[in-house]
Design a protein around this motif. Sequence first.
Motif, PDB file in Angstrom:
ATOM      1  N   SER A  98      14.529  29.137  52.189  1.00  0.00           N
ATOM      2  CA  SER A  98      15.972  29.265  52.168  1.00  0.00           C
ATOM      3  C   SER A  98      16.682  28.613  53.273  1.00  0.00           C
ATOM      4  N   PRO A  99      18.016  28.355  53.316  1.00  0.00           N
ATOM      5  CA  PRO A  99      18.513  27.683  54.149  1.00  0.00           C
ATOM      6  C   PRO A  99      18.483  28.255  55.714  1.00  0.00           C
ATOM      7  N   ALA A 100      18.297  29.330  55.840  1.00  0.00           N
ATOM      8  CA  ALA A 100      17.857  30.070  57.059  1.00  0.00           C
ATOM      9  C   ALA A 100      16.844  29.364  57.743  1.00  0.00           C
ATOM     10  N   SER A 101      15.840  29.114  57.045  1.00  0.00           N
ATOM     11  CA  SER A 101      14.550  28.895  57.607  1.00  0.00           C
ATOM     12  C   SER A 101      14.599  27.212  57.849  1.00  0.00           C
ATOM     13  N   SER A 102      15.753  26.652  57.764  1.00  0.00           N
ATOM     14  CA  SER A 102      15.645  25.226  58.147  1.00  0.00           C
ATOM     15  C   SER A 102      15.894  24.810  59.641  1.00  0.00           C
ATOM     16  N   ALA A 103      15.874  26.162  60.295  1.00  0.00           N
ATOM     17  CA  ALA A 103      15.769  25.706  61.644  1.00  0.00           C
ATOM     18  C   ALA A 103      14.572  24.800  62.142  1.00  0.00           C
ATOM     19  N   PHE A 104      13.763  24.852  61.463  1.00  0.00           N
ATOM     20  CA  PHE A 104      12.409  23.764  61.707  1.00  0.00           C
ATOM     21  C   PHE A 104      13.038  22.215  61.433  1.00  0.00           C
ATOM     22  N   SER A 105      14.141  22.020  60.898  1.00  0.00           N
ATOM     23  CA  SER A 105      14.212  20.701  60.602  1.00  0.00           C
ATOM     24  C   SER A 105      14.594  19.658  61.871  1.00  0.00           C
ATOM     25  N   GLY A 106      13.810  18.865  61.716  1.00  0.00           N
ATOM     26  CA  GLY A 106      13.920  17.861  62.597  1.00  0.00           C
ATOM     27  C   GLY A 106      13.043  18.043  63.792  1.00  0.00           C
ATOM     28  N   HIS A 107      12.176  18.939  63.569  1.00  0.00           N
ATOM     29  CA  HIS A 107      11.211  19.233  64.810  1.00  0.00           C
ATOM     30  C   HIS A 107       9.886  19.521  63.942  1.00  0.00           C
ATOM     31  N   GLY A 108       8.881  19.039  64.888  1.00  0.00           N
ATOM     32  CA  GLY A 108       7.506  19.474  64.139  1.00  0.00           C
ATOM     33  C   GLY A 108       7.291  20.990  63.858  1.00  0.00           C
ATOM     34  N   THR A 146       2.564  24.621  58.726  1.00  0.00           N
ATOM     35  CA  THR A 146       2.046  25.599  57.758  1.00  0.00           C
ATOM     36  C   THR A 146       0.686  25.637  57.642  1.00  0.00           C
ATOM     37  N   PHE A 147       0.212  27.000  57.949  1.00  0.00           N
ATOM     38  CA  PHE A 147      -1.201  27.351  57.811  1.00  0.00           C
ATOM     39  C   PHE A 147      -1.399  27.759  56.219  1.00  0.00           C
ATOM     40  N   LEU A 148      -2.024  27.240  55.504  1.00  0.00           N
ATOM     41  CA  LEU A 148      -2.053  27.491  54.002  1.00  0.00           C
ATOM     42  C   LEU A 148      -3.370  28.063  53.472  1.00  0.00           C
ATOM     43  N   GLY A 149      -3.569  28.961  52.745  1.00  0.00           N
ATOM     44  CA  GLY A 149      -4.735  29.388  52.254  1.00  0.00           C
ATOM     45  C   GLY A 149      -4.901  28.502  50.827  1.00  0.00           C
ATOM     46  N   ALA A 150      -5.991  27.799  50.637  1.00  0.00           N
ATOM     47  CA  ALA A 150      -6.269  27.105  49.363  1.00  0.00           C
ATOM     48  C   ALA A 150      -6.932  27.729  48.409  1.00  0.00           C
ATOM     49  N   MET A 190      -3.009  29.128  65.197  1.00  0.00           N
ATOM     50  CA  MET A 190      -1.550  29.688  65.465  1.00  0.00           C
ATOM     51  C   MET A 190      -1.251  30.079  66.851  1.00  0.00           C
ATOM     52  N   LEU A 191      -2.106  30.692  67.487  1.00  0.00           N
ATOM     53  CA  LEU A 191      -1.935  30.882  68.980  1.00  0.00           C
ATOM     54  C   LEU A 191      -1.568  29.761  69.901  1.00  0.00           C
ATOM     55  N   ALA A 192      -2.304  28.795  69.391  1.00  0.00           N
ATOM     56  CA  ALA A 192      -1.941  27.394  70.142  1.00  0.00           C
ATOM     57  C   ALA A 192      -0.368  27.024  69.968  1.00  0.00           C
ATOM     58  N   CYS A 193      -0.022  27.038  68.458  1.00  0.00           N
ATOM     59  CA  CYS A 193       1.190  26.647  68.362  1.00  0.00           C
ATOM     60  C   CYS A 193       2.427  27.529  68.974  1.00  0.00           C
ATOM     61  N   PHE A 233       5.782  27.816  63.035  1.00  0.00           N
ATOM     62  CA  PHE A 233       4.557  27.676  62.016  1.00  0.00           C
ATOM     63  C   PHE A 233       5.054  28.851  61.123  1.00  0.00           C
ATOM     64  N   GLU A 234       4.566  28.782  59.821  1.00  0.00           N
ATOM     65  CA  GLU A 234       4.631  29.588  59.086  1.00  0.00           C
ATOM     66  C   GLU A 234       3.112  29.912  58.297  1.00  0.00           C
ATOM     67  N   VAL A 235       3.050  30.966  57.702  1.00  0.00           N
ATOM     68  CA  VAL A 235       1.507  31.251  56.973  1.00  0.00           C
ATOM     69  C   VAL A 235       1.770  31.474  55.419  1.00  0.00           C
ATOM     70  N   VAL A 236       1.110  30.643  54.667  1.00  0.00           N
ATOM     71  CA  VAL A 236       1.247  31.000  53.293  1.00  0.00           C
ATOM     72  C   VAL A 236      -0.107  31.563  53.013  1.00  0.00           C
ATOM     73  N   PRO A 237      -0.354  32.653  52.341  1.00  0.00           N
ATOM     74  CA  PRO A 237      -1.322  33.380  52.180  1.00  0.00           C
ATOM     75  C   PRO A 237      -2.071  32.853  50.916  1.00  0.00           C
ATOM     76  N   GLY A 238      -3.455  32.897  50.870  1.00  0.00           N
ATOM     77  CA  GLY A 238      -4.206  32.318  49.692  1.00  0.00           C
ATOM     78  C   GLY A 238      -5.098  33.469  49.349  1.00  0.00           C
ATOM     79  N   VAL A 239      -5.702  33.120  48.025  1.00  0.00           N
ATOM     80  CA  VAL A 239      -6.529  33.961  47.641  1.00  0.00           C
ATOM     81  C   VAL A 239      -7.945  34.056  48.458  1.00  0.00           C
TER      82      VAL A 239
END
Length: 556
Positions: free
Chosen positions: A9-19, A22-26, A121-124, A131-137
């Motif tokens: 959502s637009p509210a989450s684009s506070a990340f824009s312009g910065h590194g 996304t920690f992603l479960g594949a 994640m702690l290092a970030c 950072f954000e987390v996208v859960p996986g199976v």
Amino acid sequence: MSPTSPTTSPASSAFSGHGNVTFLGAGPGDPGLLTLRAVEALAGADVLIAEPEVLEVVRCHARAGVSTPELTVVDEASTTAGVPVLRDATNLVMEAARVGKRVVRAVTGDPGLDGNAGAEMLACAAEGIPFEVVPGVATAVGVPAYAGVPLRDAHGTDVRFVDARTADDRCWTEVGASDGTVVVSTTLDSVAAAAGELVAAGRKPDTPLTVTIGGTTTRQRTWTATLGTIAQVFKQGKILPSPEGHRPVIAVVGERSAPAQRDQLAWFESKPLFGWRVLVPRTKEQAASLSDQLRSYGAVPHEVPTIAVEPPRTPQQMERAVKGLVTGRYEWIAFTSVNAVKAVREKFEEYGLDARAFAGIKVAAVGEQTAAALVDFGVKPDLVPSGEQSAAGLLEDWPPYDPVFDPIDRVFLPRADIATETLVAGLIELGWEVDDVTAYRTVRASPPPADTREAIKGGGFDAVLFTSSSTVRNLVGIAGKPHNVTVIACIGPATAKTAEEHGLRVDVLSPEPSVHKLAEALADFGLRRRAAALEAGDPVTRPSERRPGARRRRTT
């Protein structure tokens, strides 16, 4: 309107312009288990850092040009030891994020339950990198589901997850004292030791156990035993010792994994073509939907082009015909292949034209795939055969020329240089004038790689699908004759006759001249073959496992 994900959502684009990271479960291995949010995140990544086991699963969803620094380093020392060195993922992630990159860090399974993503994640967090987390199976959840082993039932059985590599005596004591289901992450050669730990901690030796390797992939294999018999089962089945002993497995301990129950619930490994390597001798574009259908049956399709498509030697005839389309020379244009659509589309693009040039012209397509290629071009065909998808089927539905209703009597037929005259003759008989134009040439493709040729001749493929007589001739010409253990499936009598003329035994004949009906017929053959083996009390094997020297059961 689709609901908006809070992560996009637009509210989450506070990340824009910065590194950001996304920690992603594949997931455990099946590419179909990626979540919608995972696919979305991958499409926006500047840098993709993935564990080697899931790199191919996620890379196809990333944009072209994404940076993919490897975690695996193979040097002389690691080659000698047989264990590649893993680079420090935390440093790779941080380096990319510090310079403003959008980083996706993909891990096997789920970031919270599999691996050590928490440290990254702690290092970030320590450096203030969003950072954000996208859960996986999770592997420990997905693999039992694919093995047909439910972890809980209506009685709410307690479920414990144990990583045998890090479990201490206290952990084994706790799960040994419990009568709930235990899901153990371990390796193939450590299963017996984990079973021993559970028995020593109080579990009964006759407690049911399943062990699954290669879970959620077409390499999956599951063994059933008990805590007390698993070592013997592996020994008698010659599963161990094996060079694959280091491979990870998921073992489920408890009544839910009882063999009688799994026989009814093992939906994945009981697919009709499970694990079959099926050769699809077509161009990659033509093979795409067929390969997807084969995967749905559990097969592993291997596409080998047998023809290459080249422009006509004299392009002037094609150029005049395309200009005639624009100037109103034709009442109809008939497409008999996807390649014909592609050839006309390329000419259109060369002249700066698009689908609007078809206005006022009736368009025919020989079948569903050709029609789909036209729709992709922006053209909806007016005529697709209601019956057989062939030139004969097209003629069955083609209207005769009527000078009252048809202001123009001419048909443009762009086609291959080796096409038959059936359609031309039929249209002329219906009163139409036909401009029969060579839109492209078909030539024999280059031979496939040496290992593919060896697999074809040596019986490494379980089946081959022949979709025309030319695919038979070309495959034999560029790669050799398939081994006699390979199941030969043909799209129709003419193709079957050509196969037999080349010394091949035809096992499967499609009931209709359709590639999808051909795949269905092969699946039915596999299902009958499986049922016959089970009825006879024999192990279910693939055709390639019958050849001399083949391992009876593969774990790779």
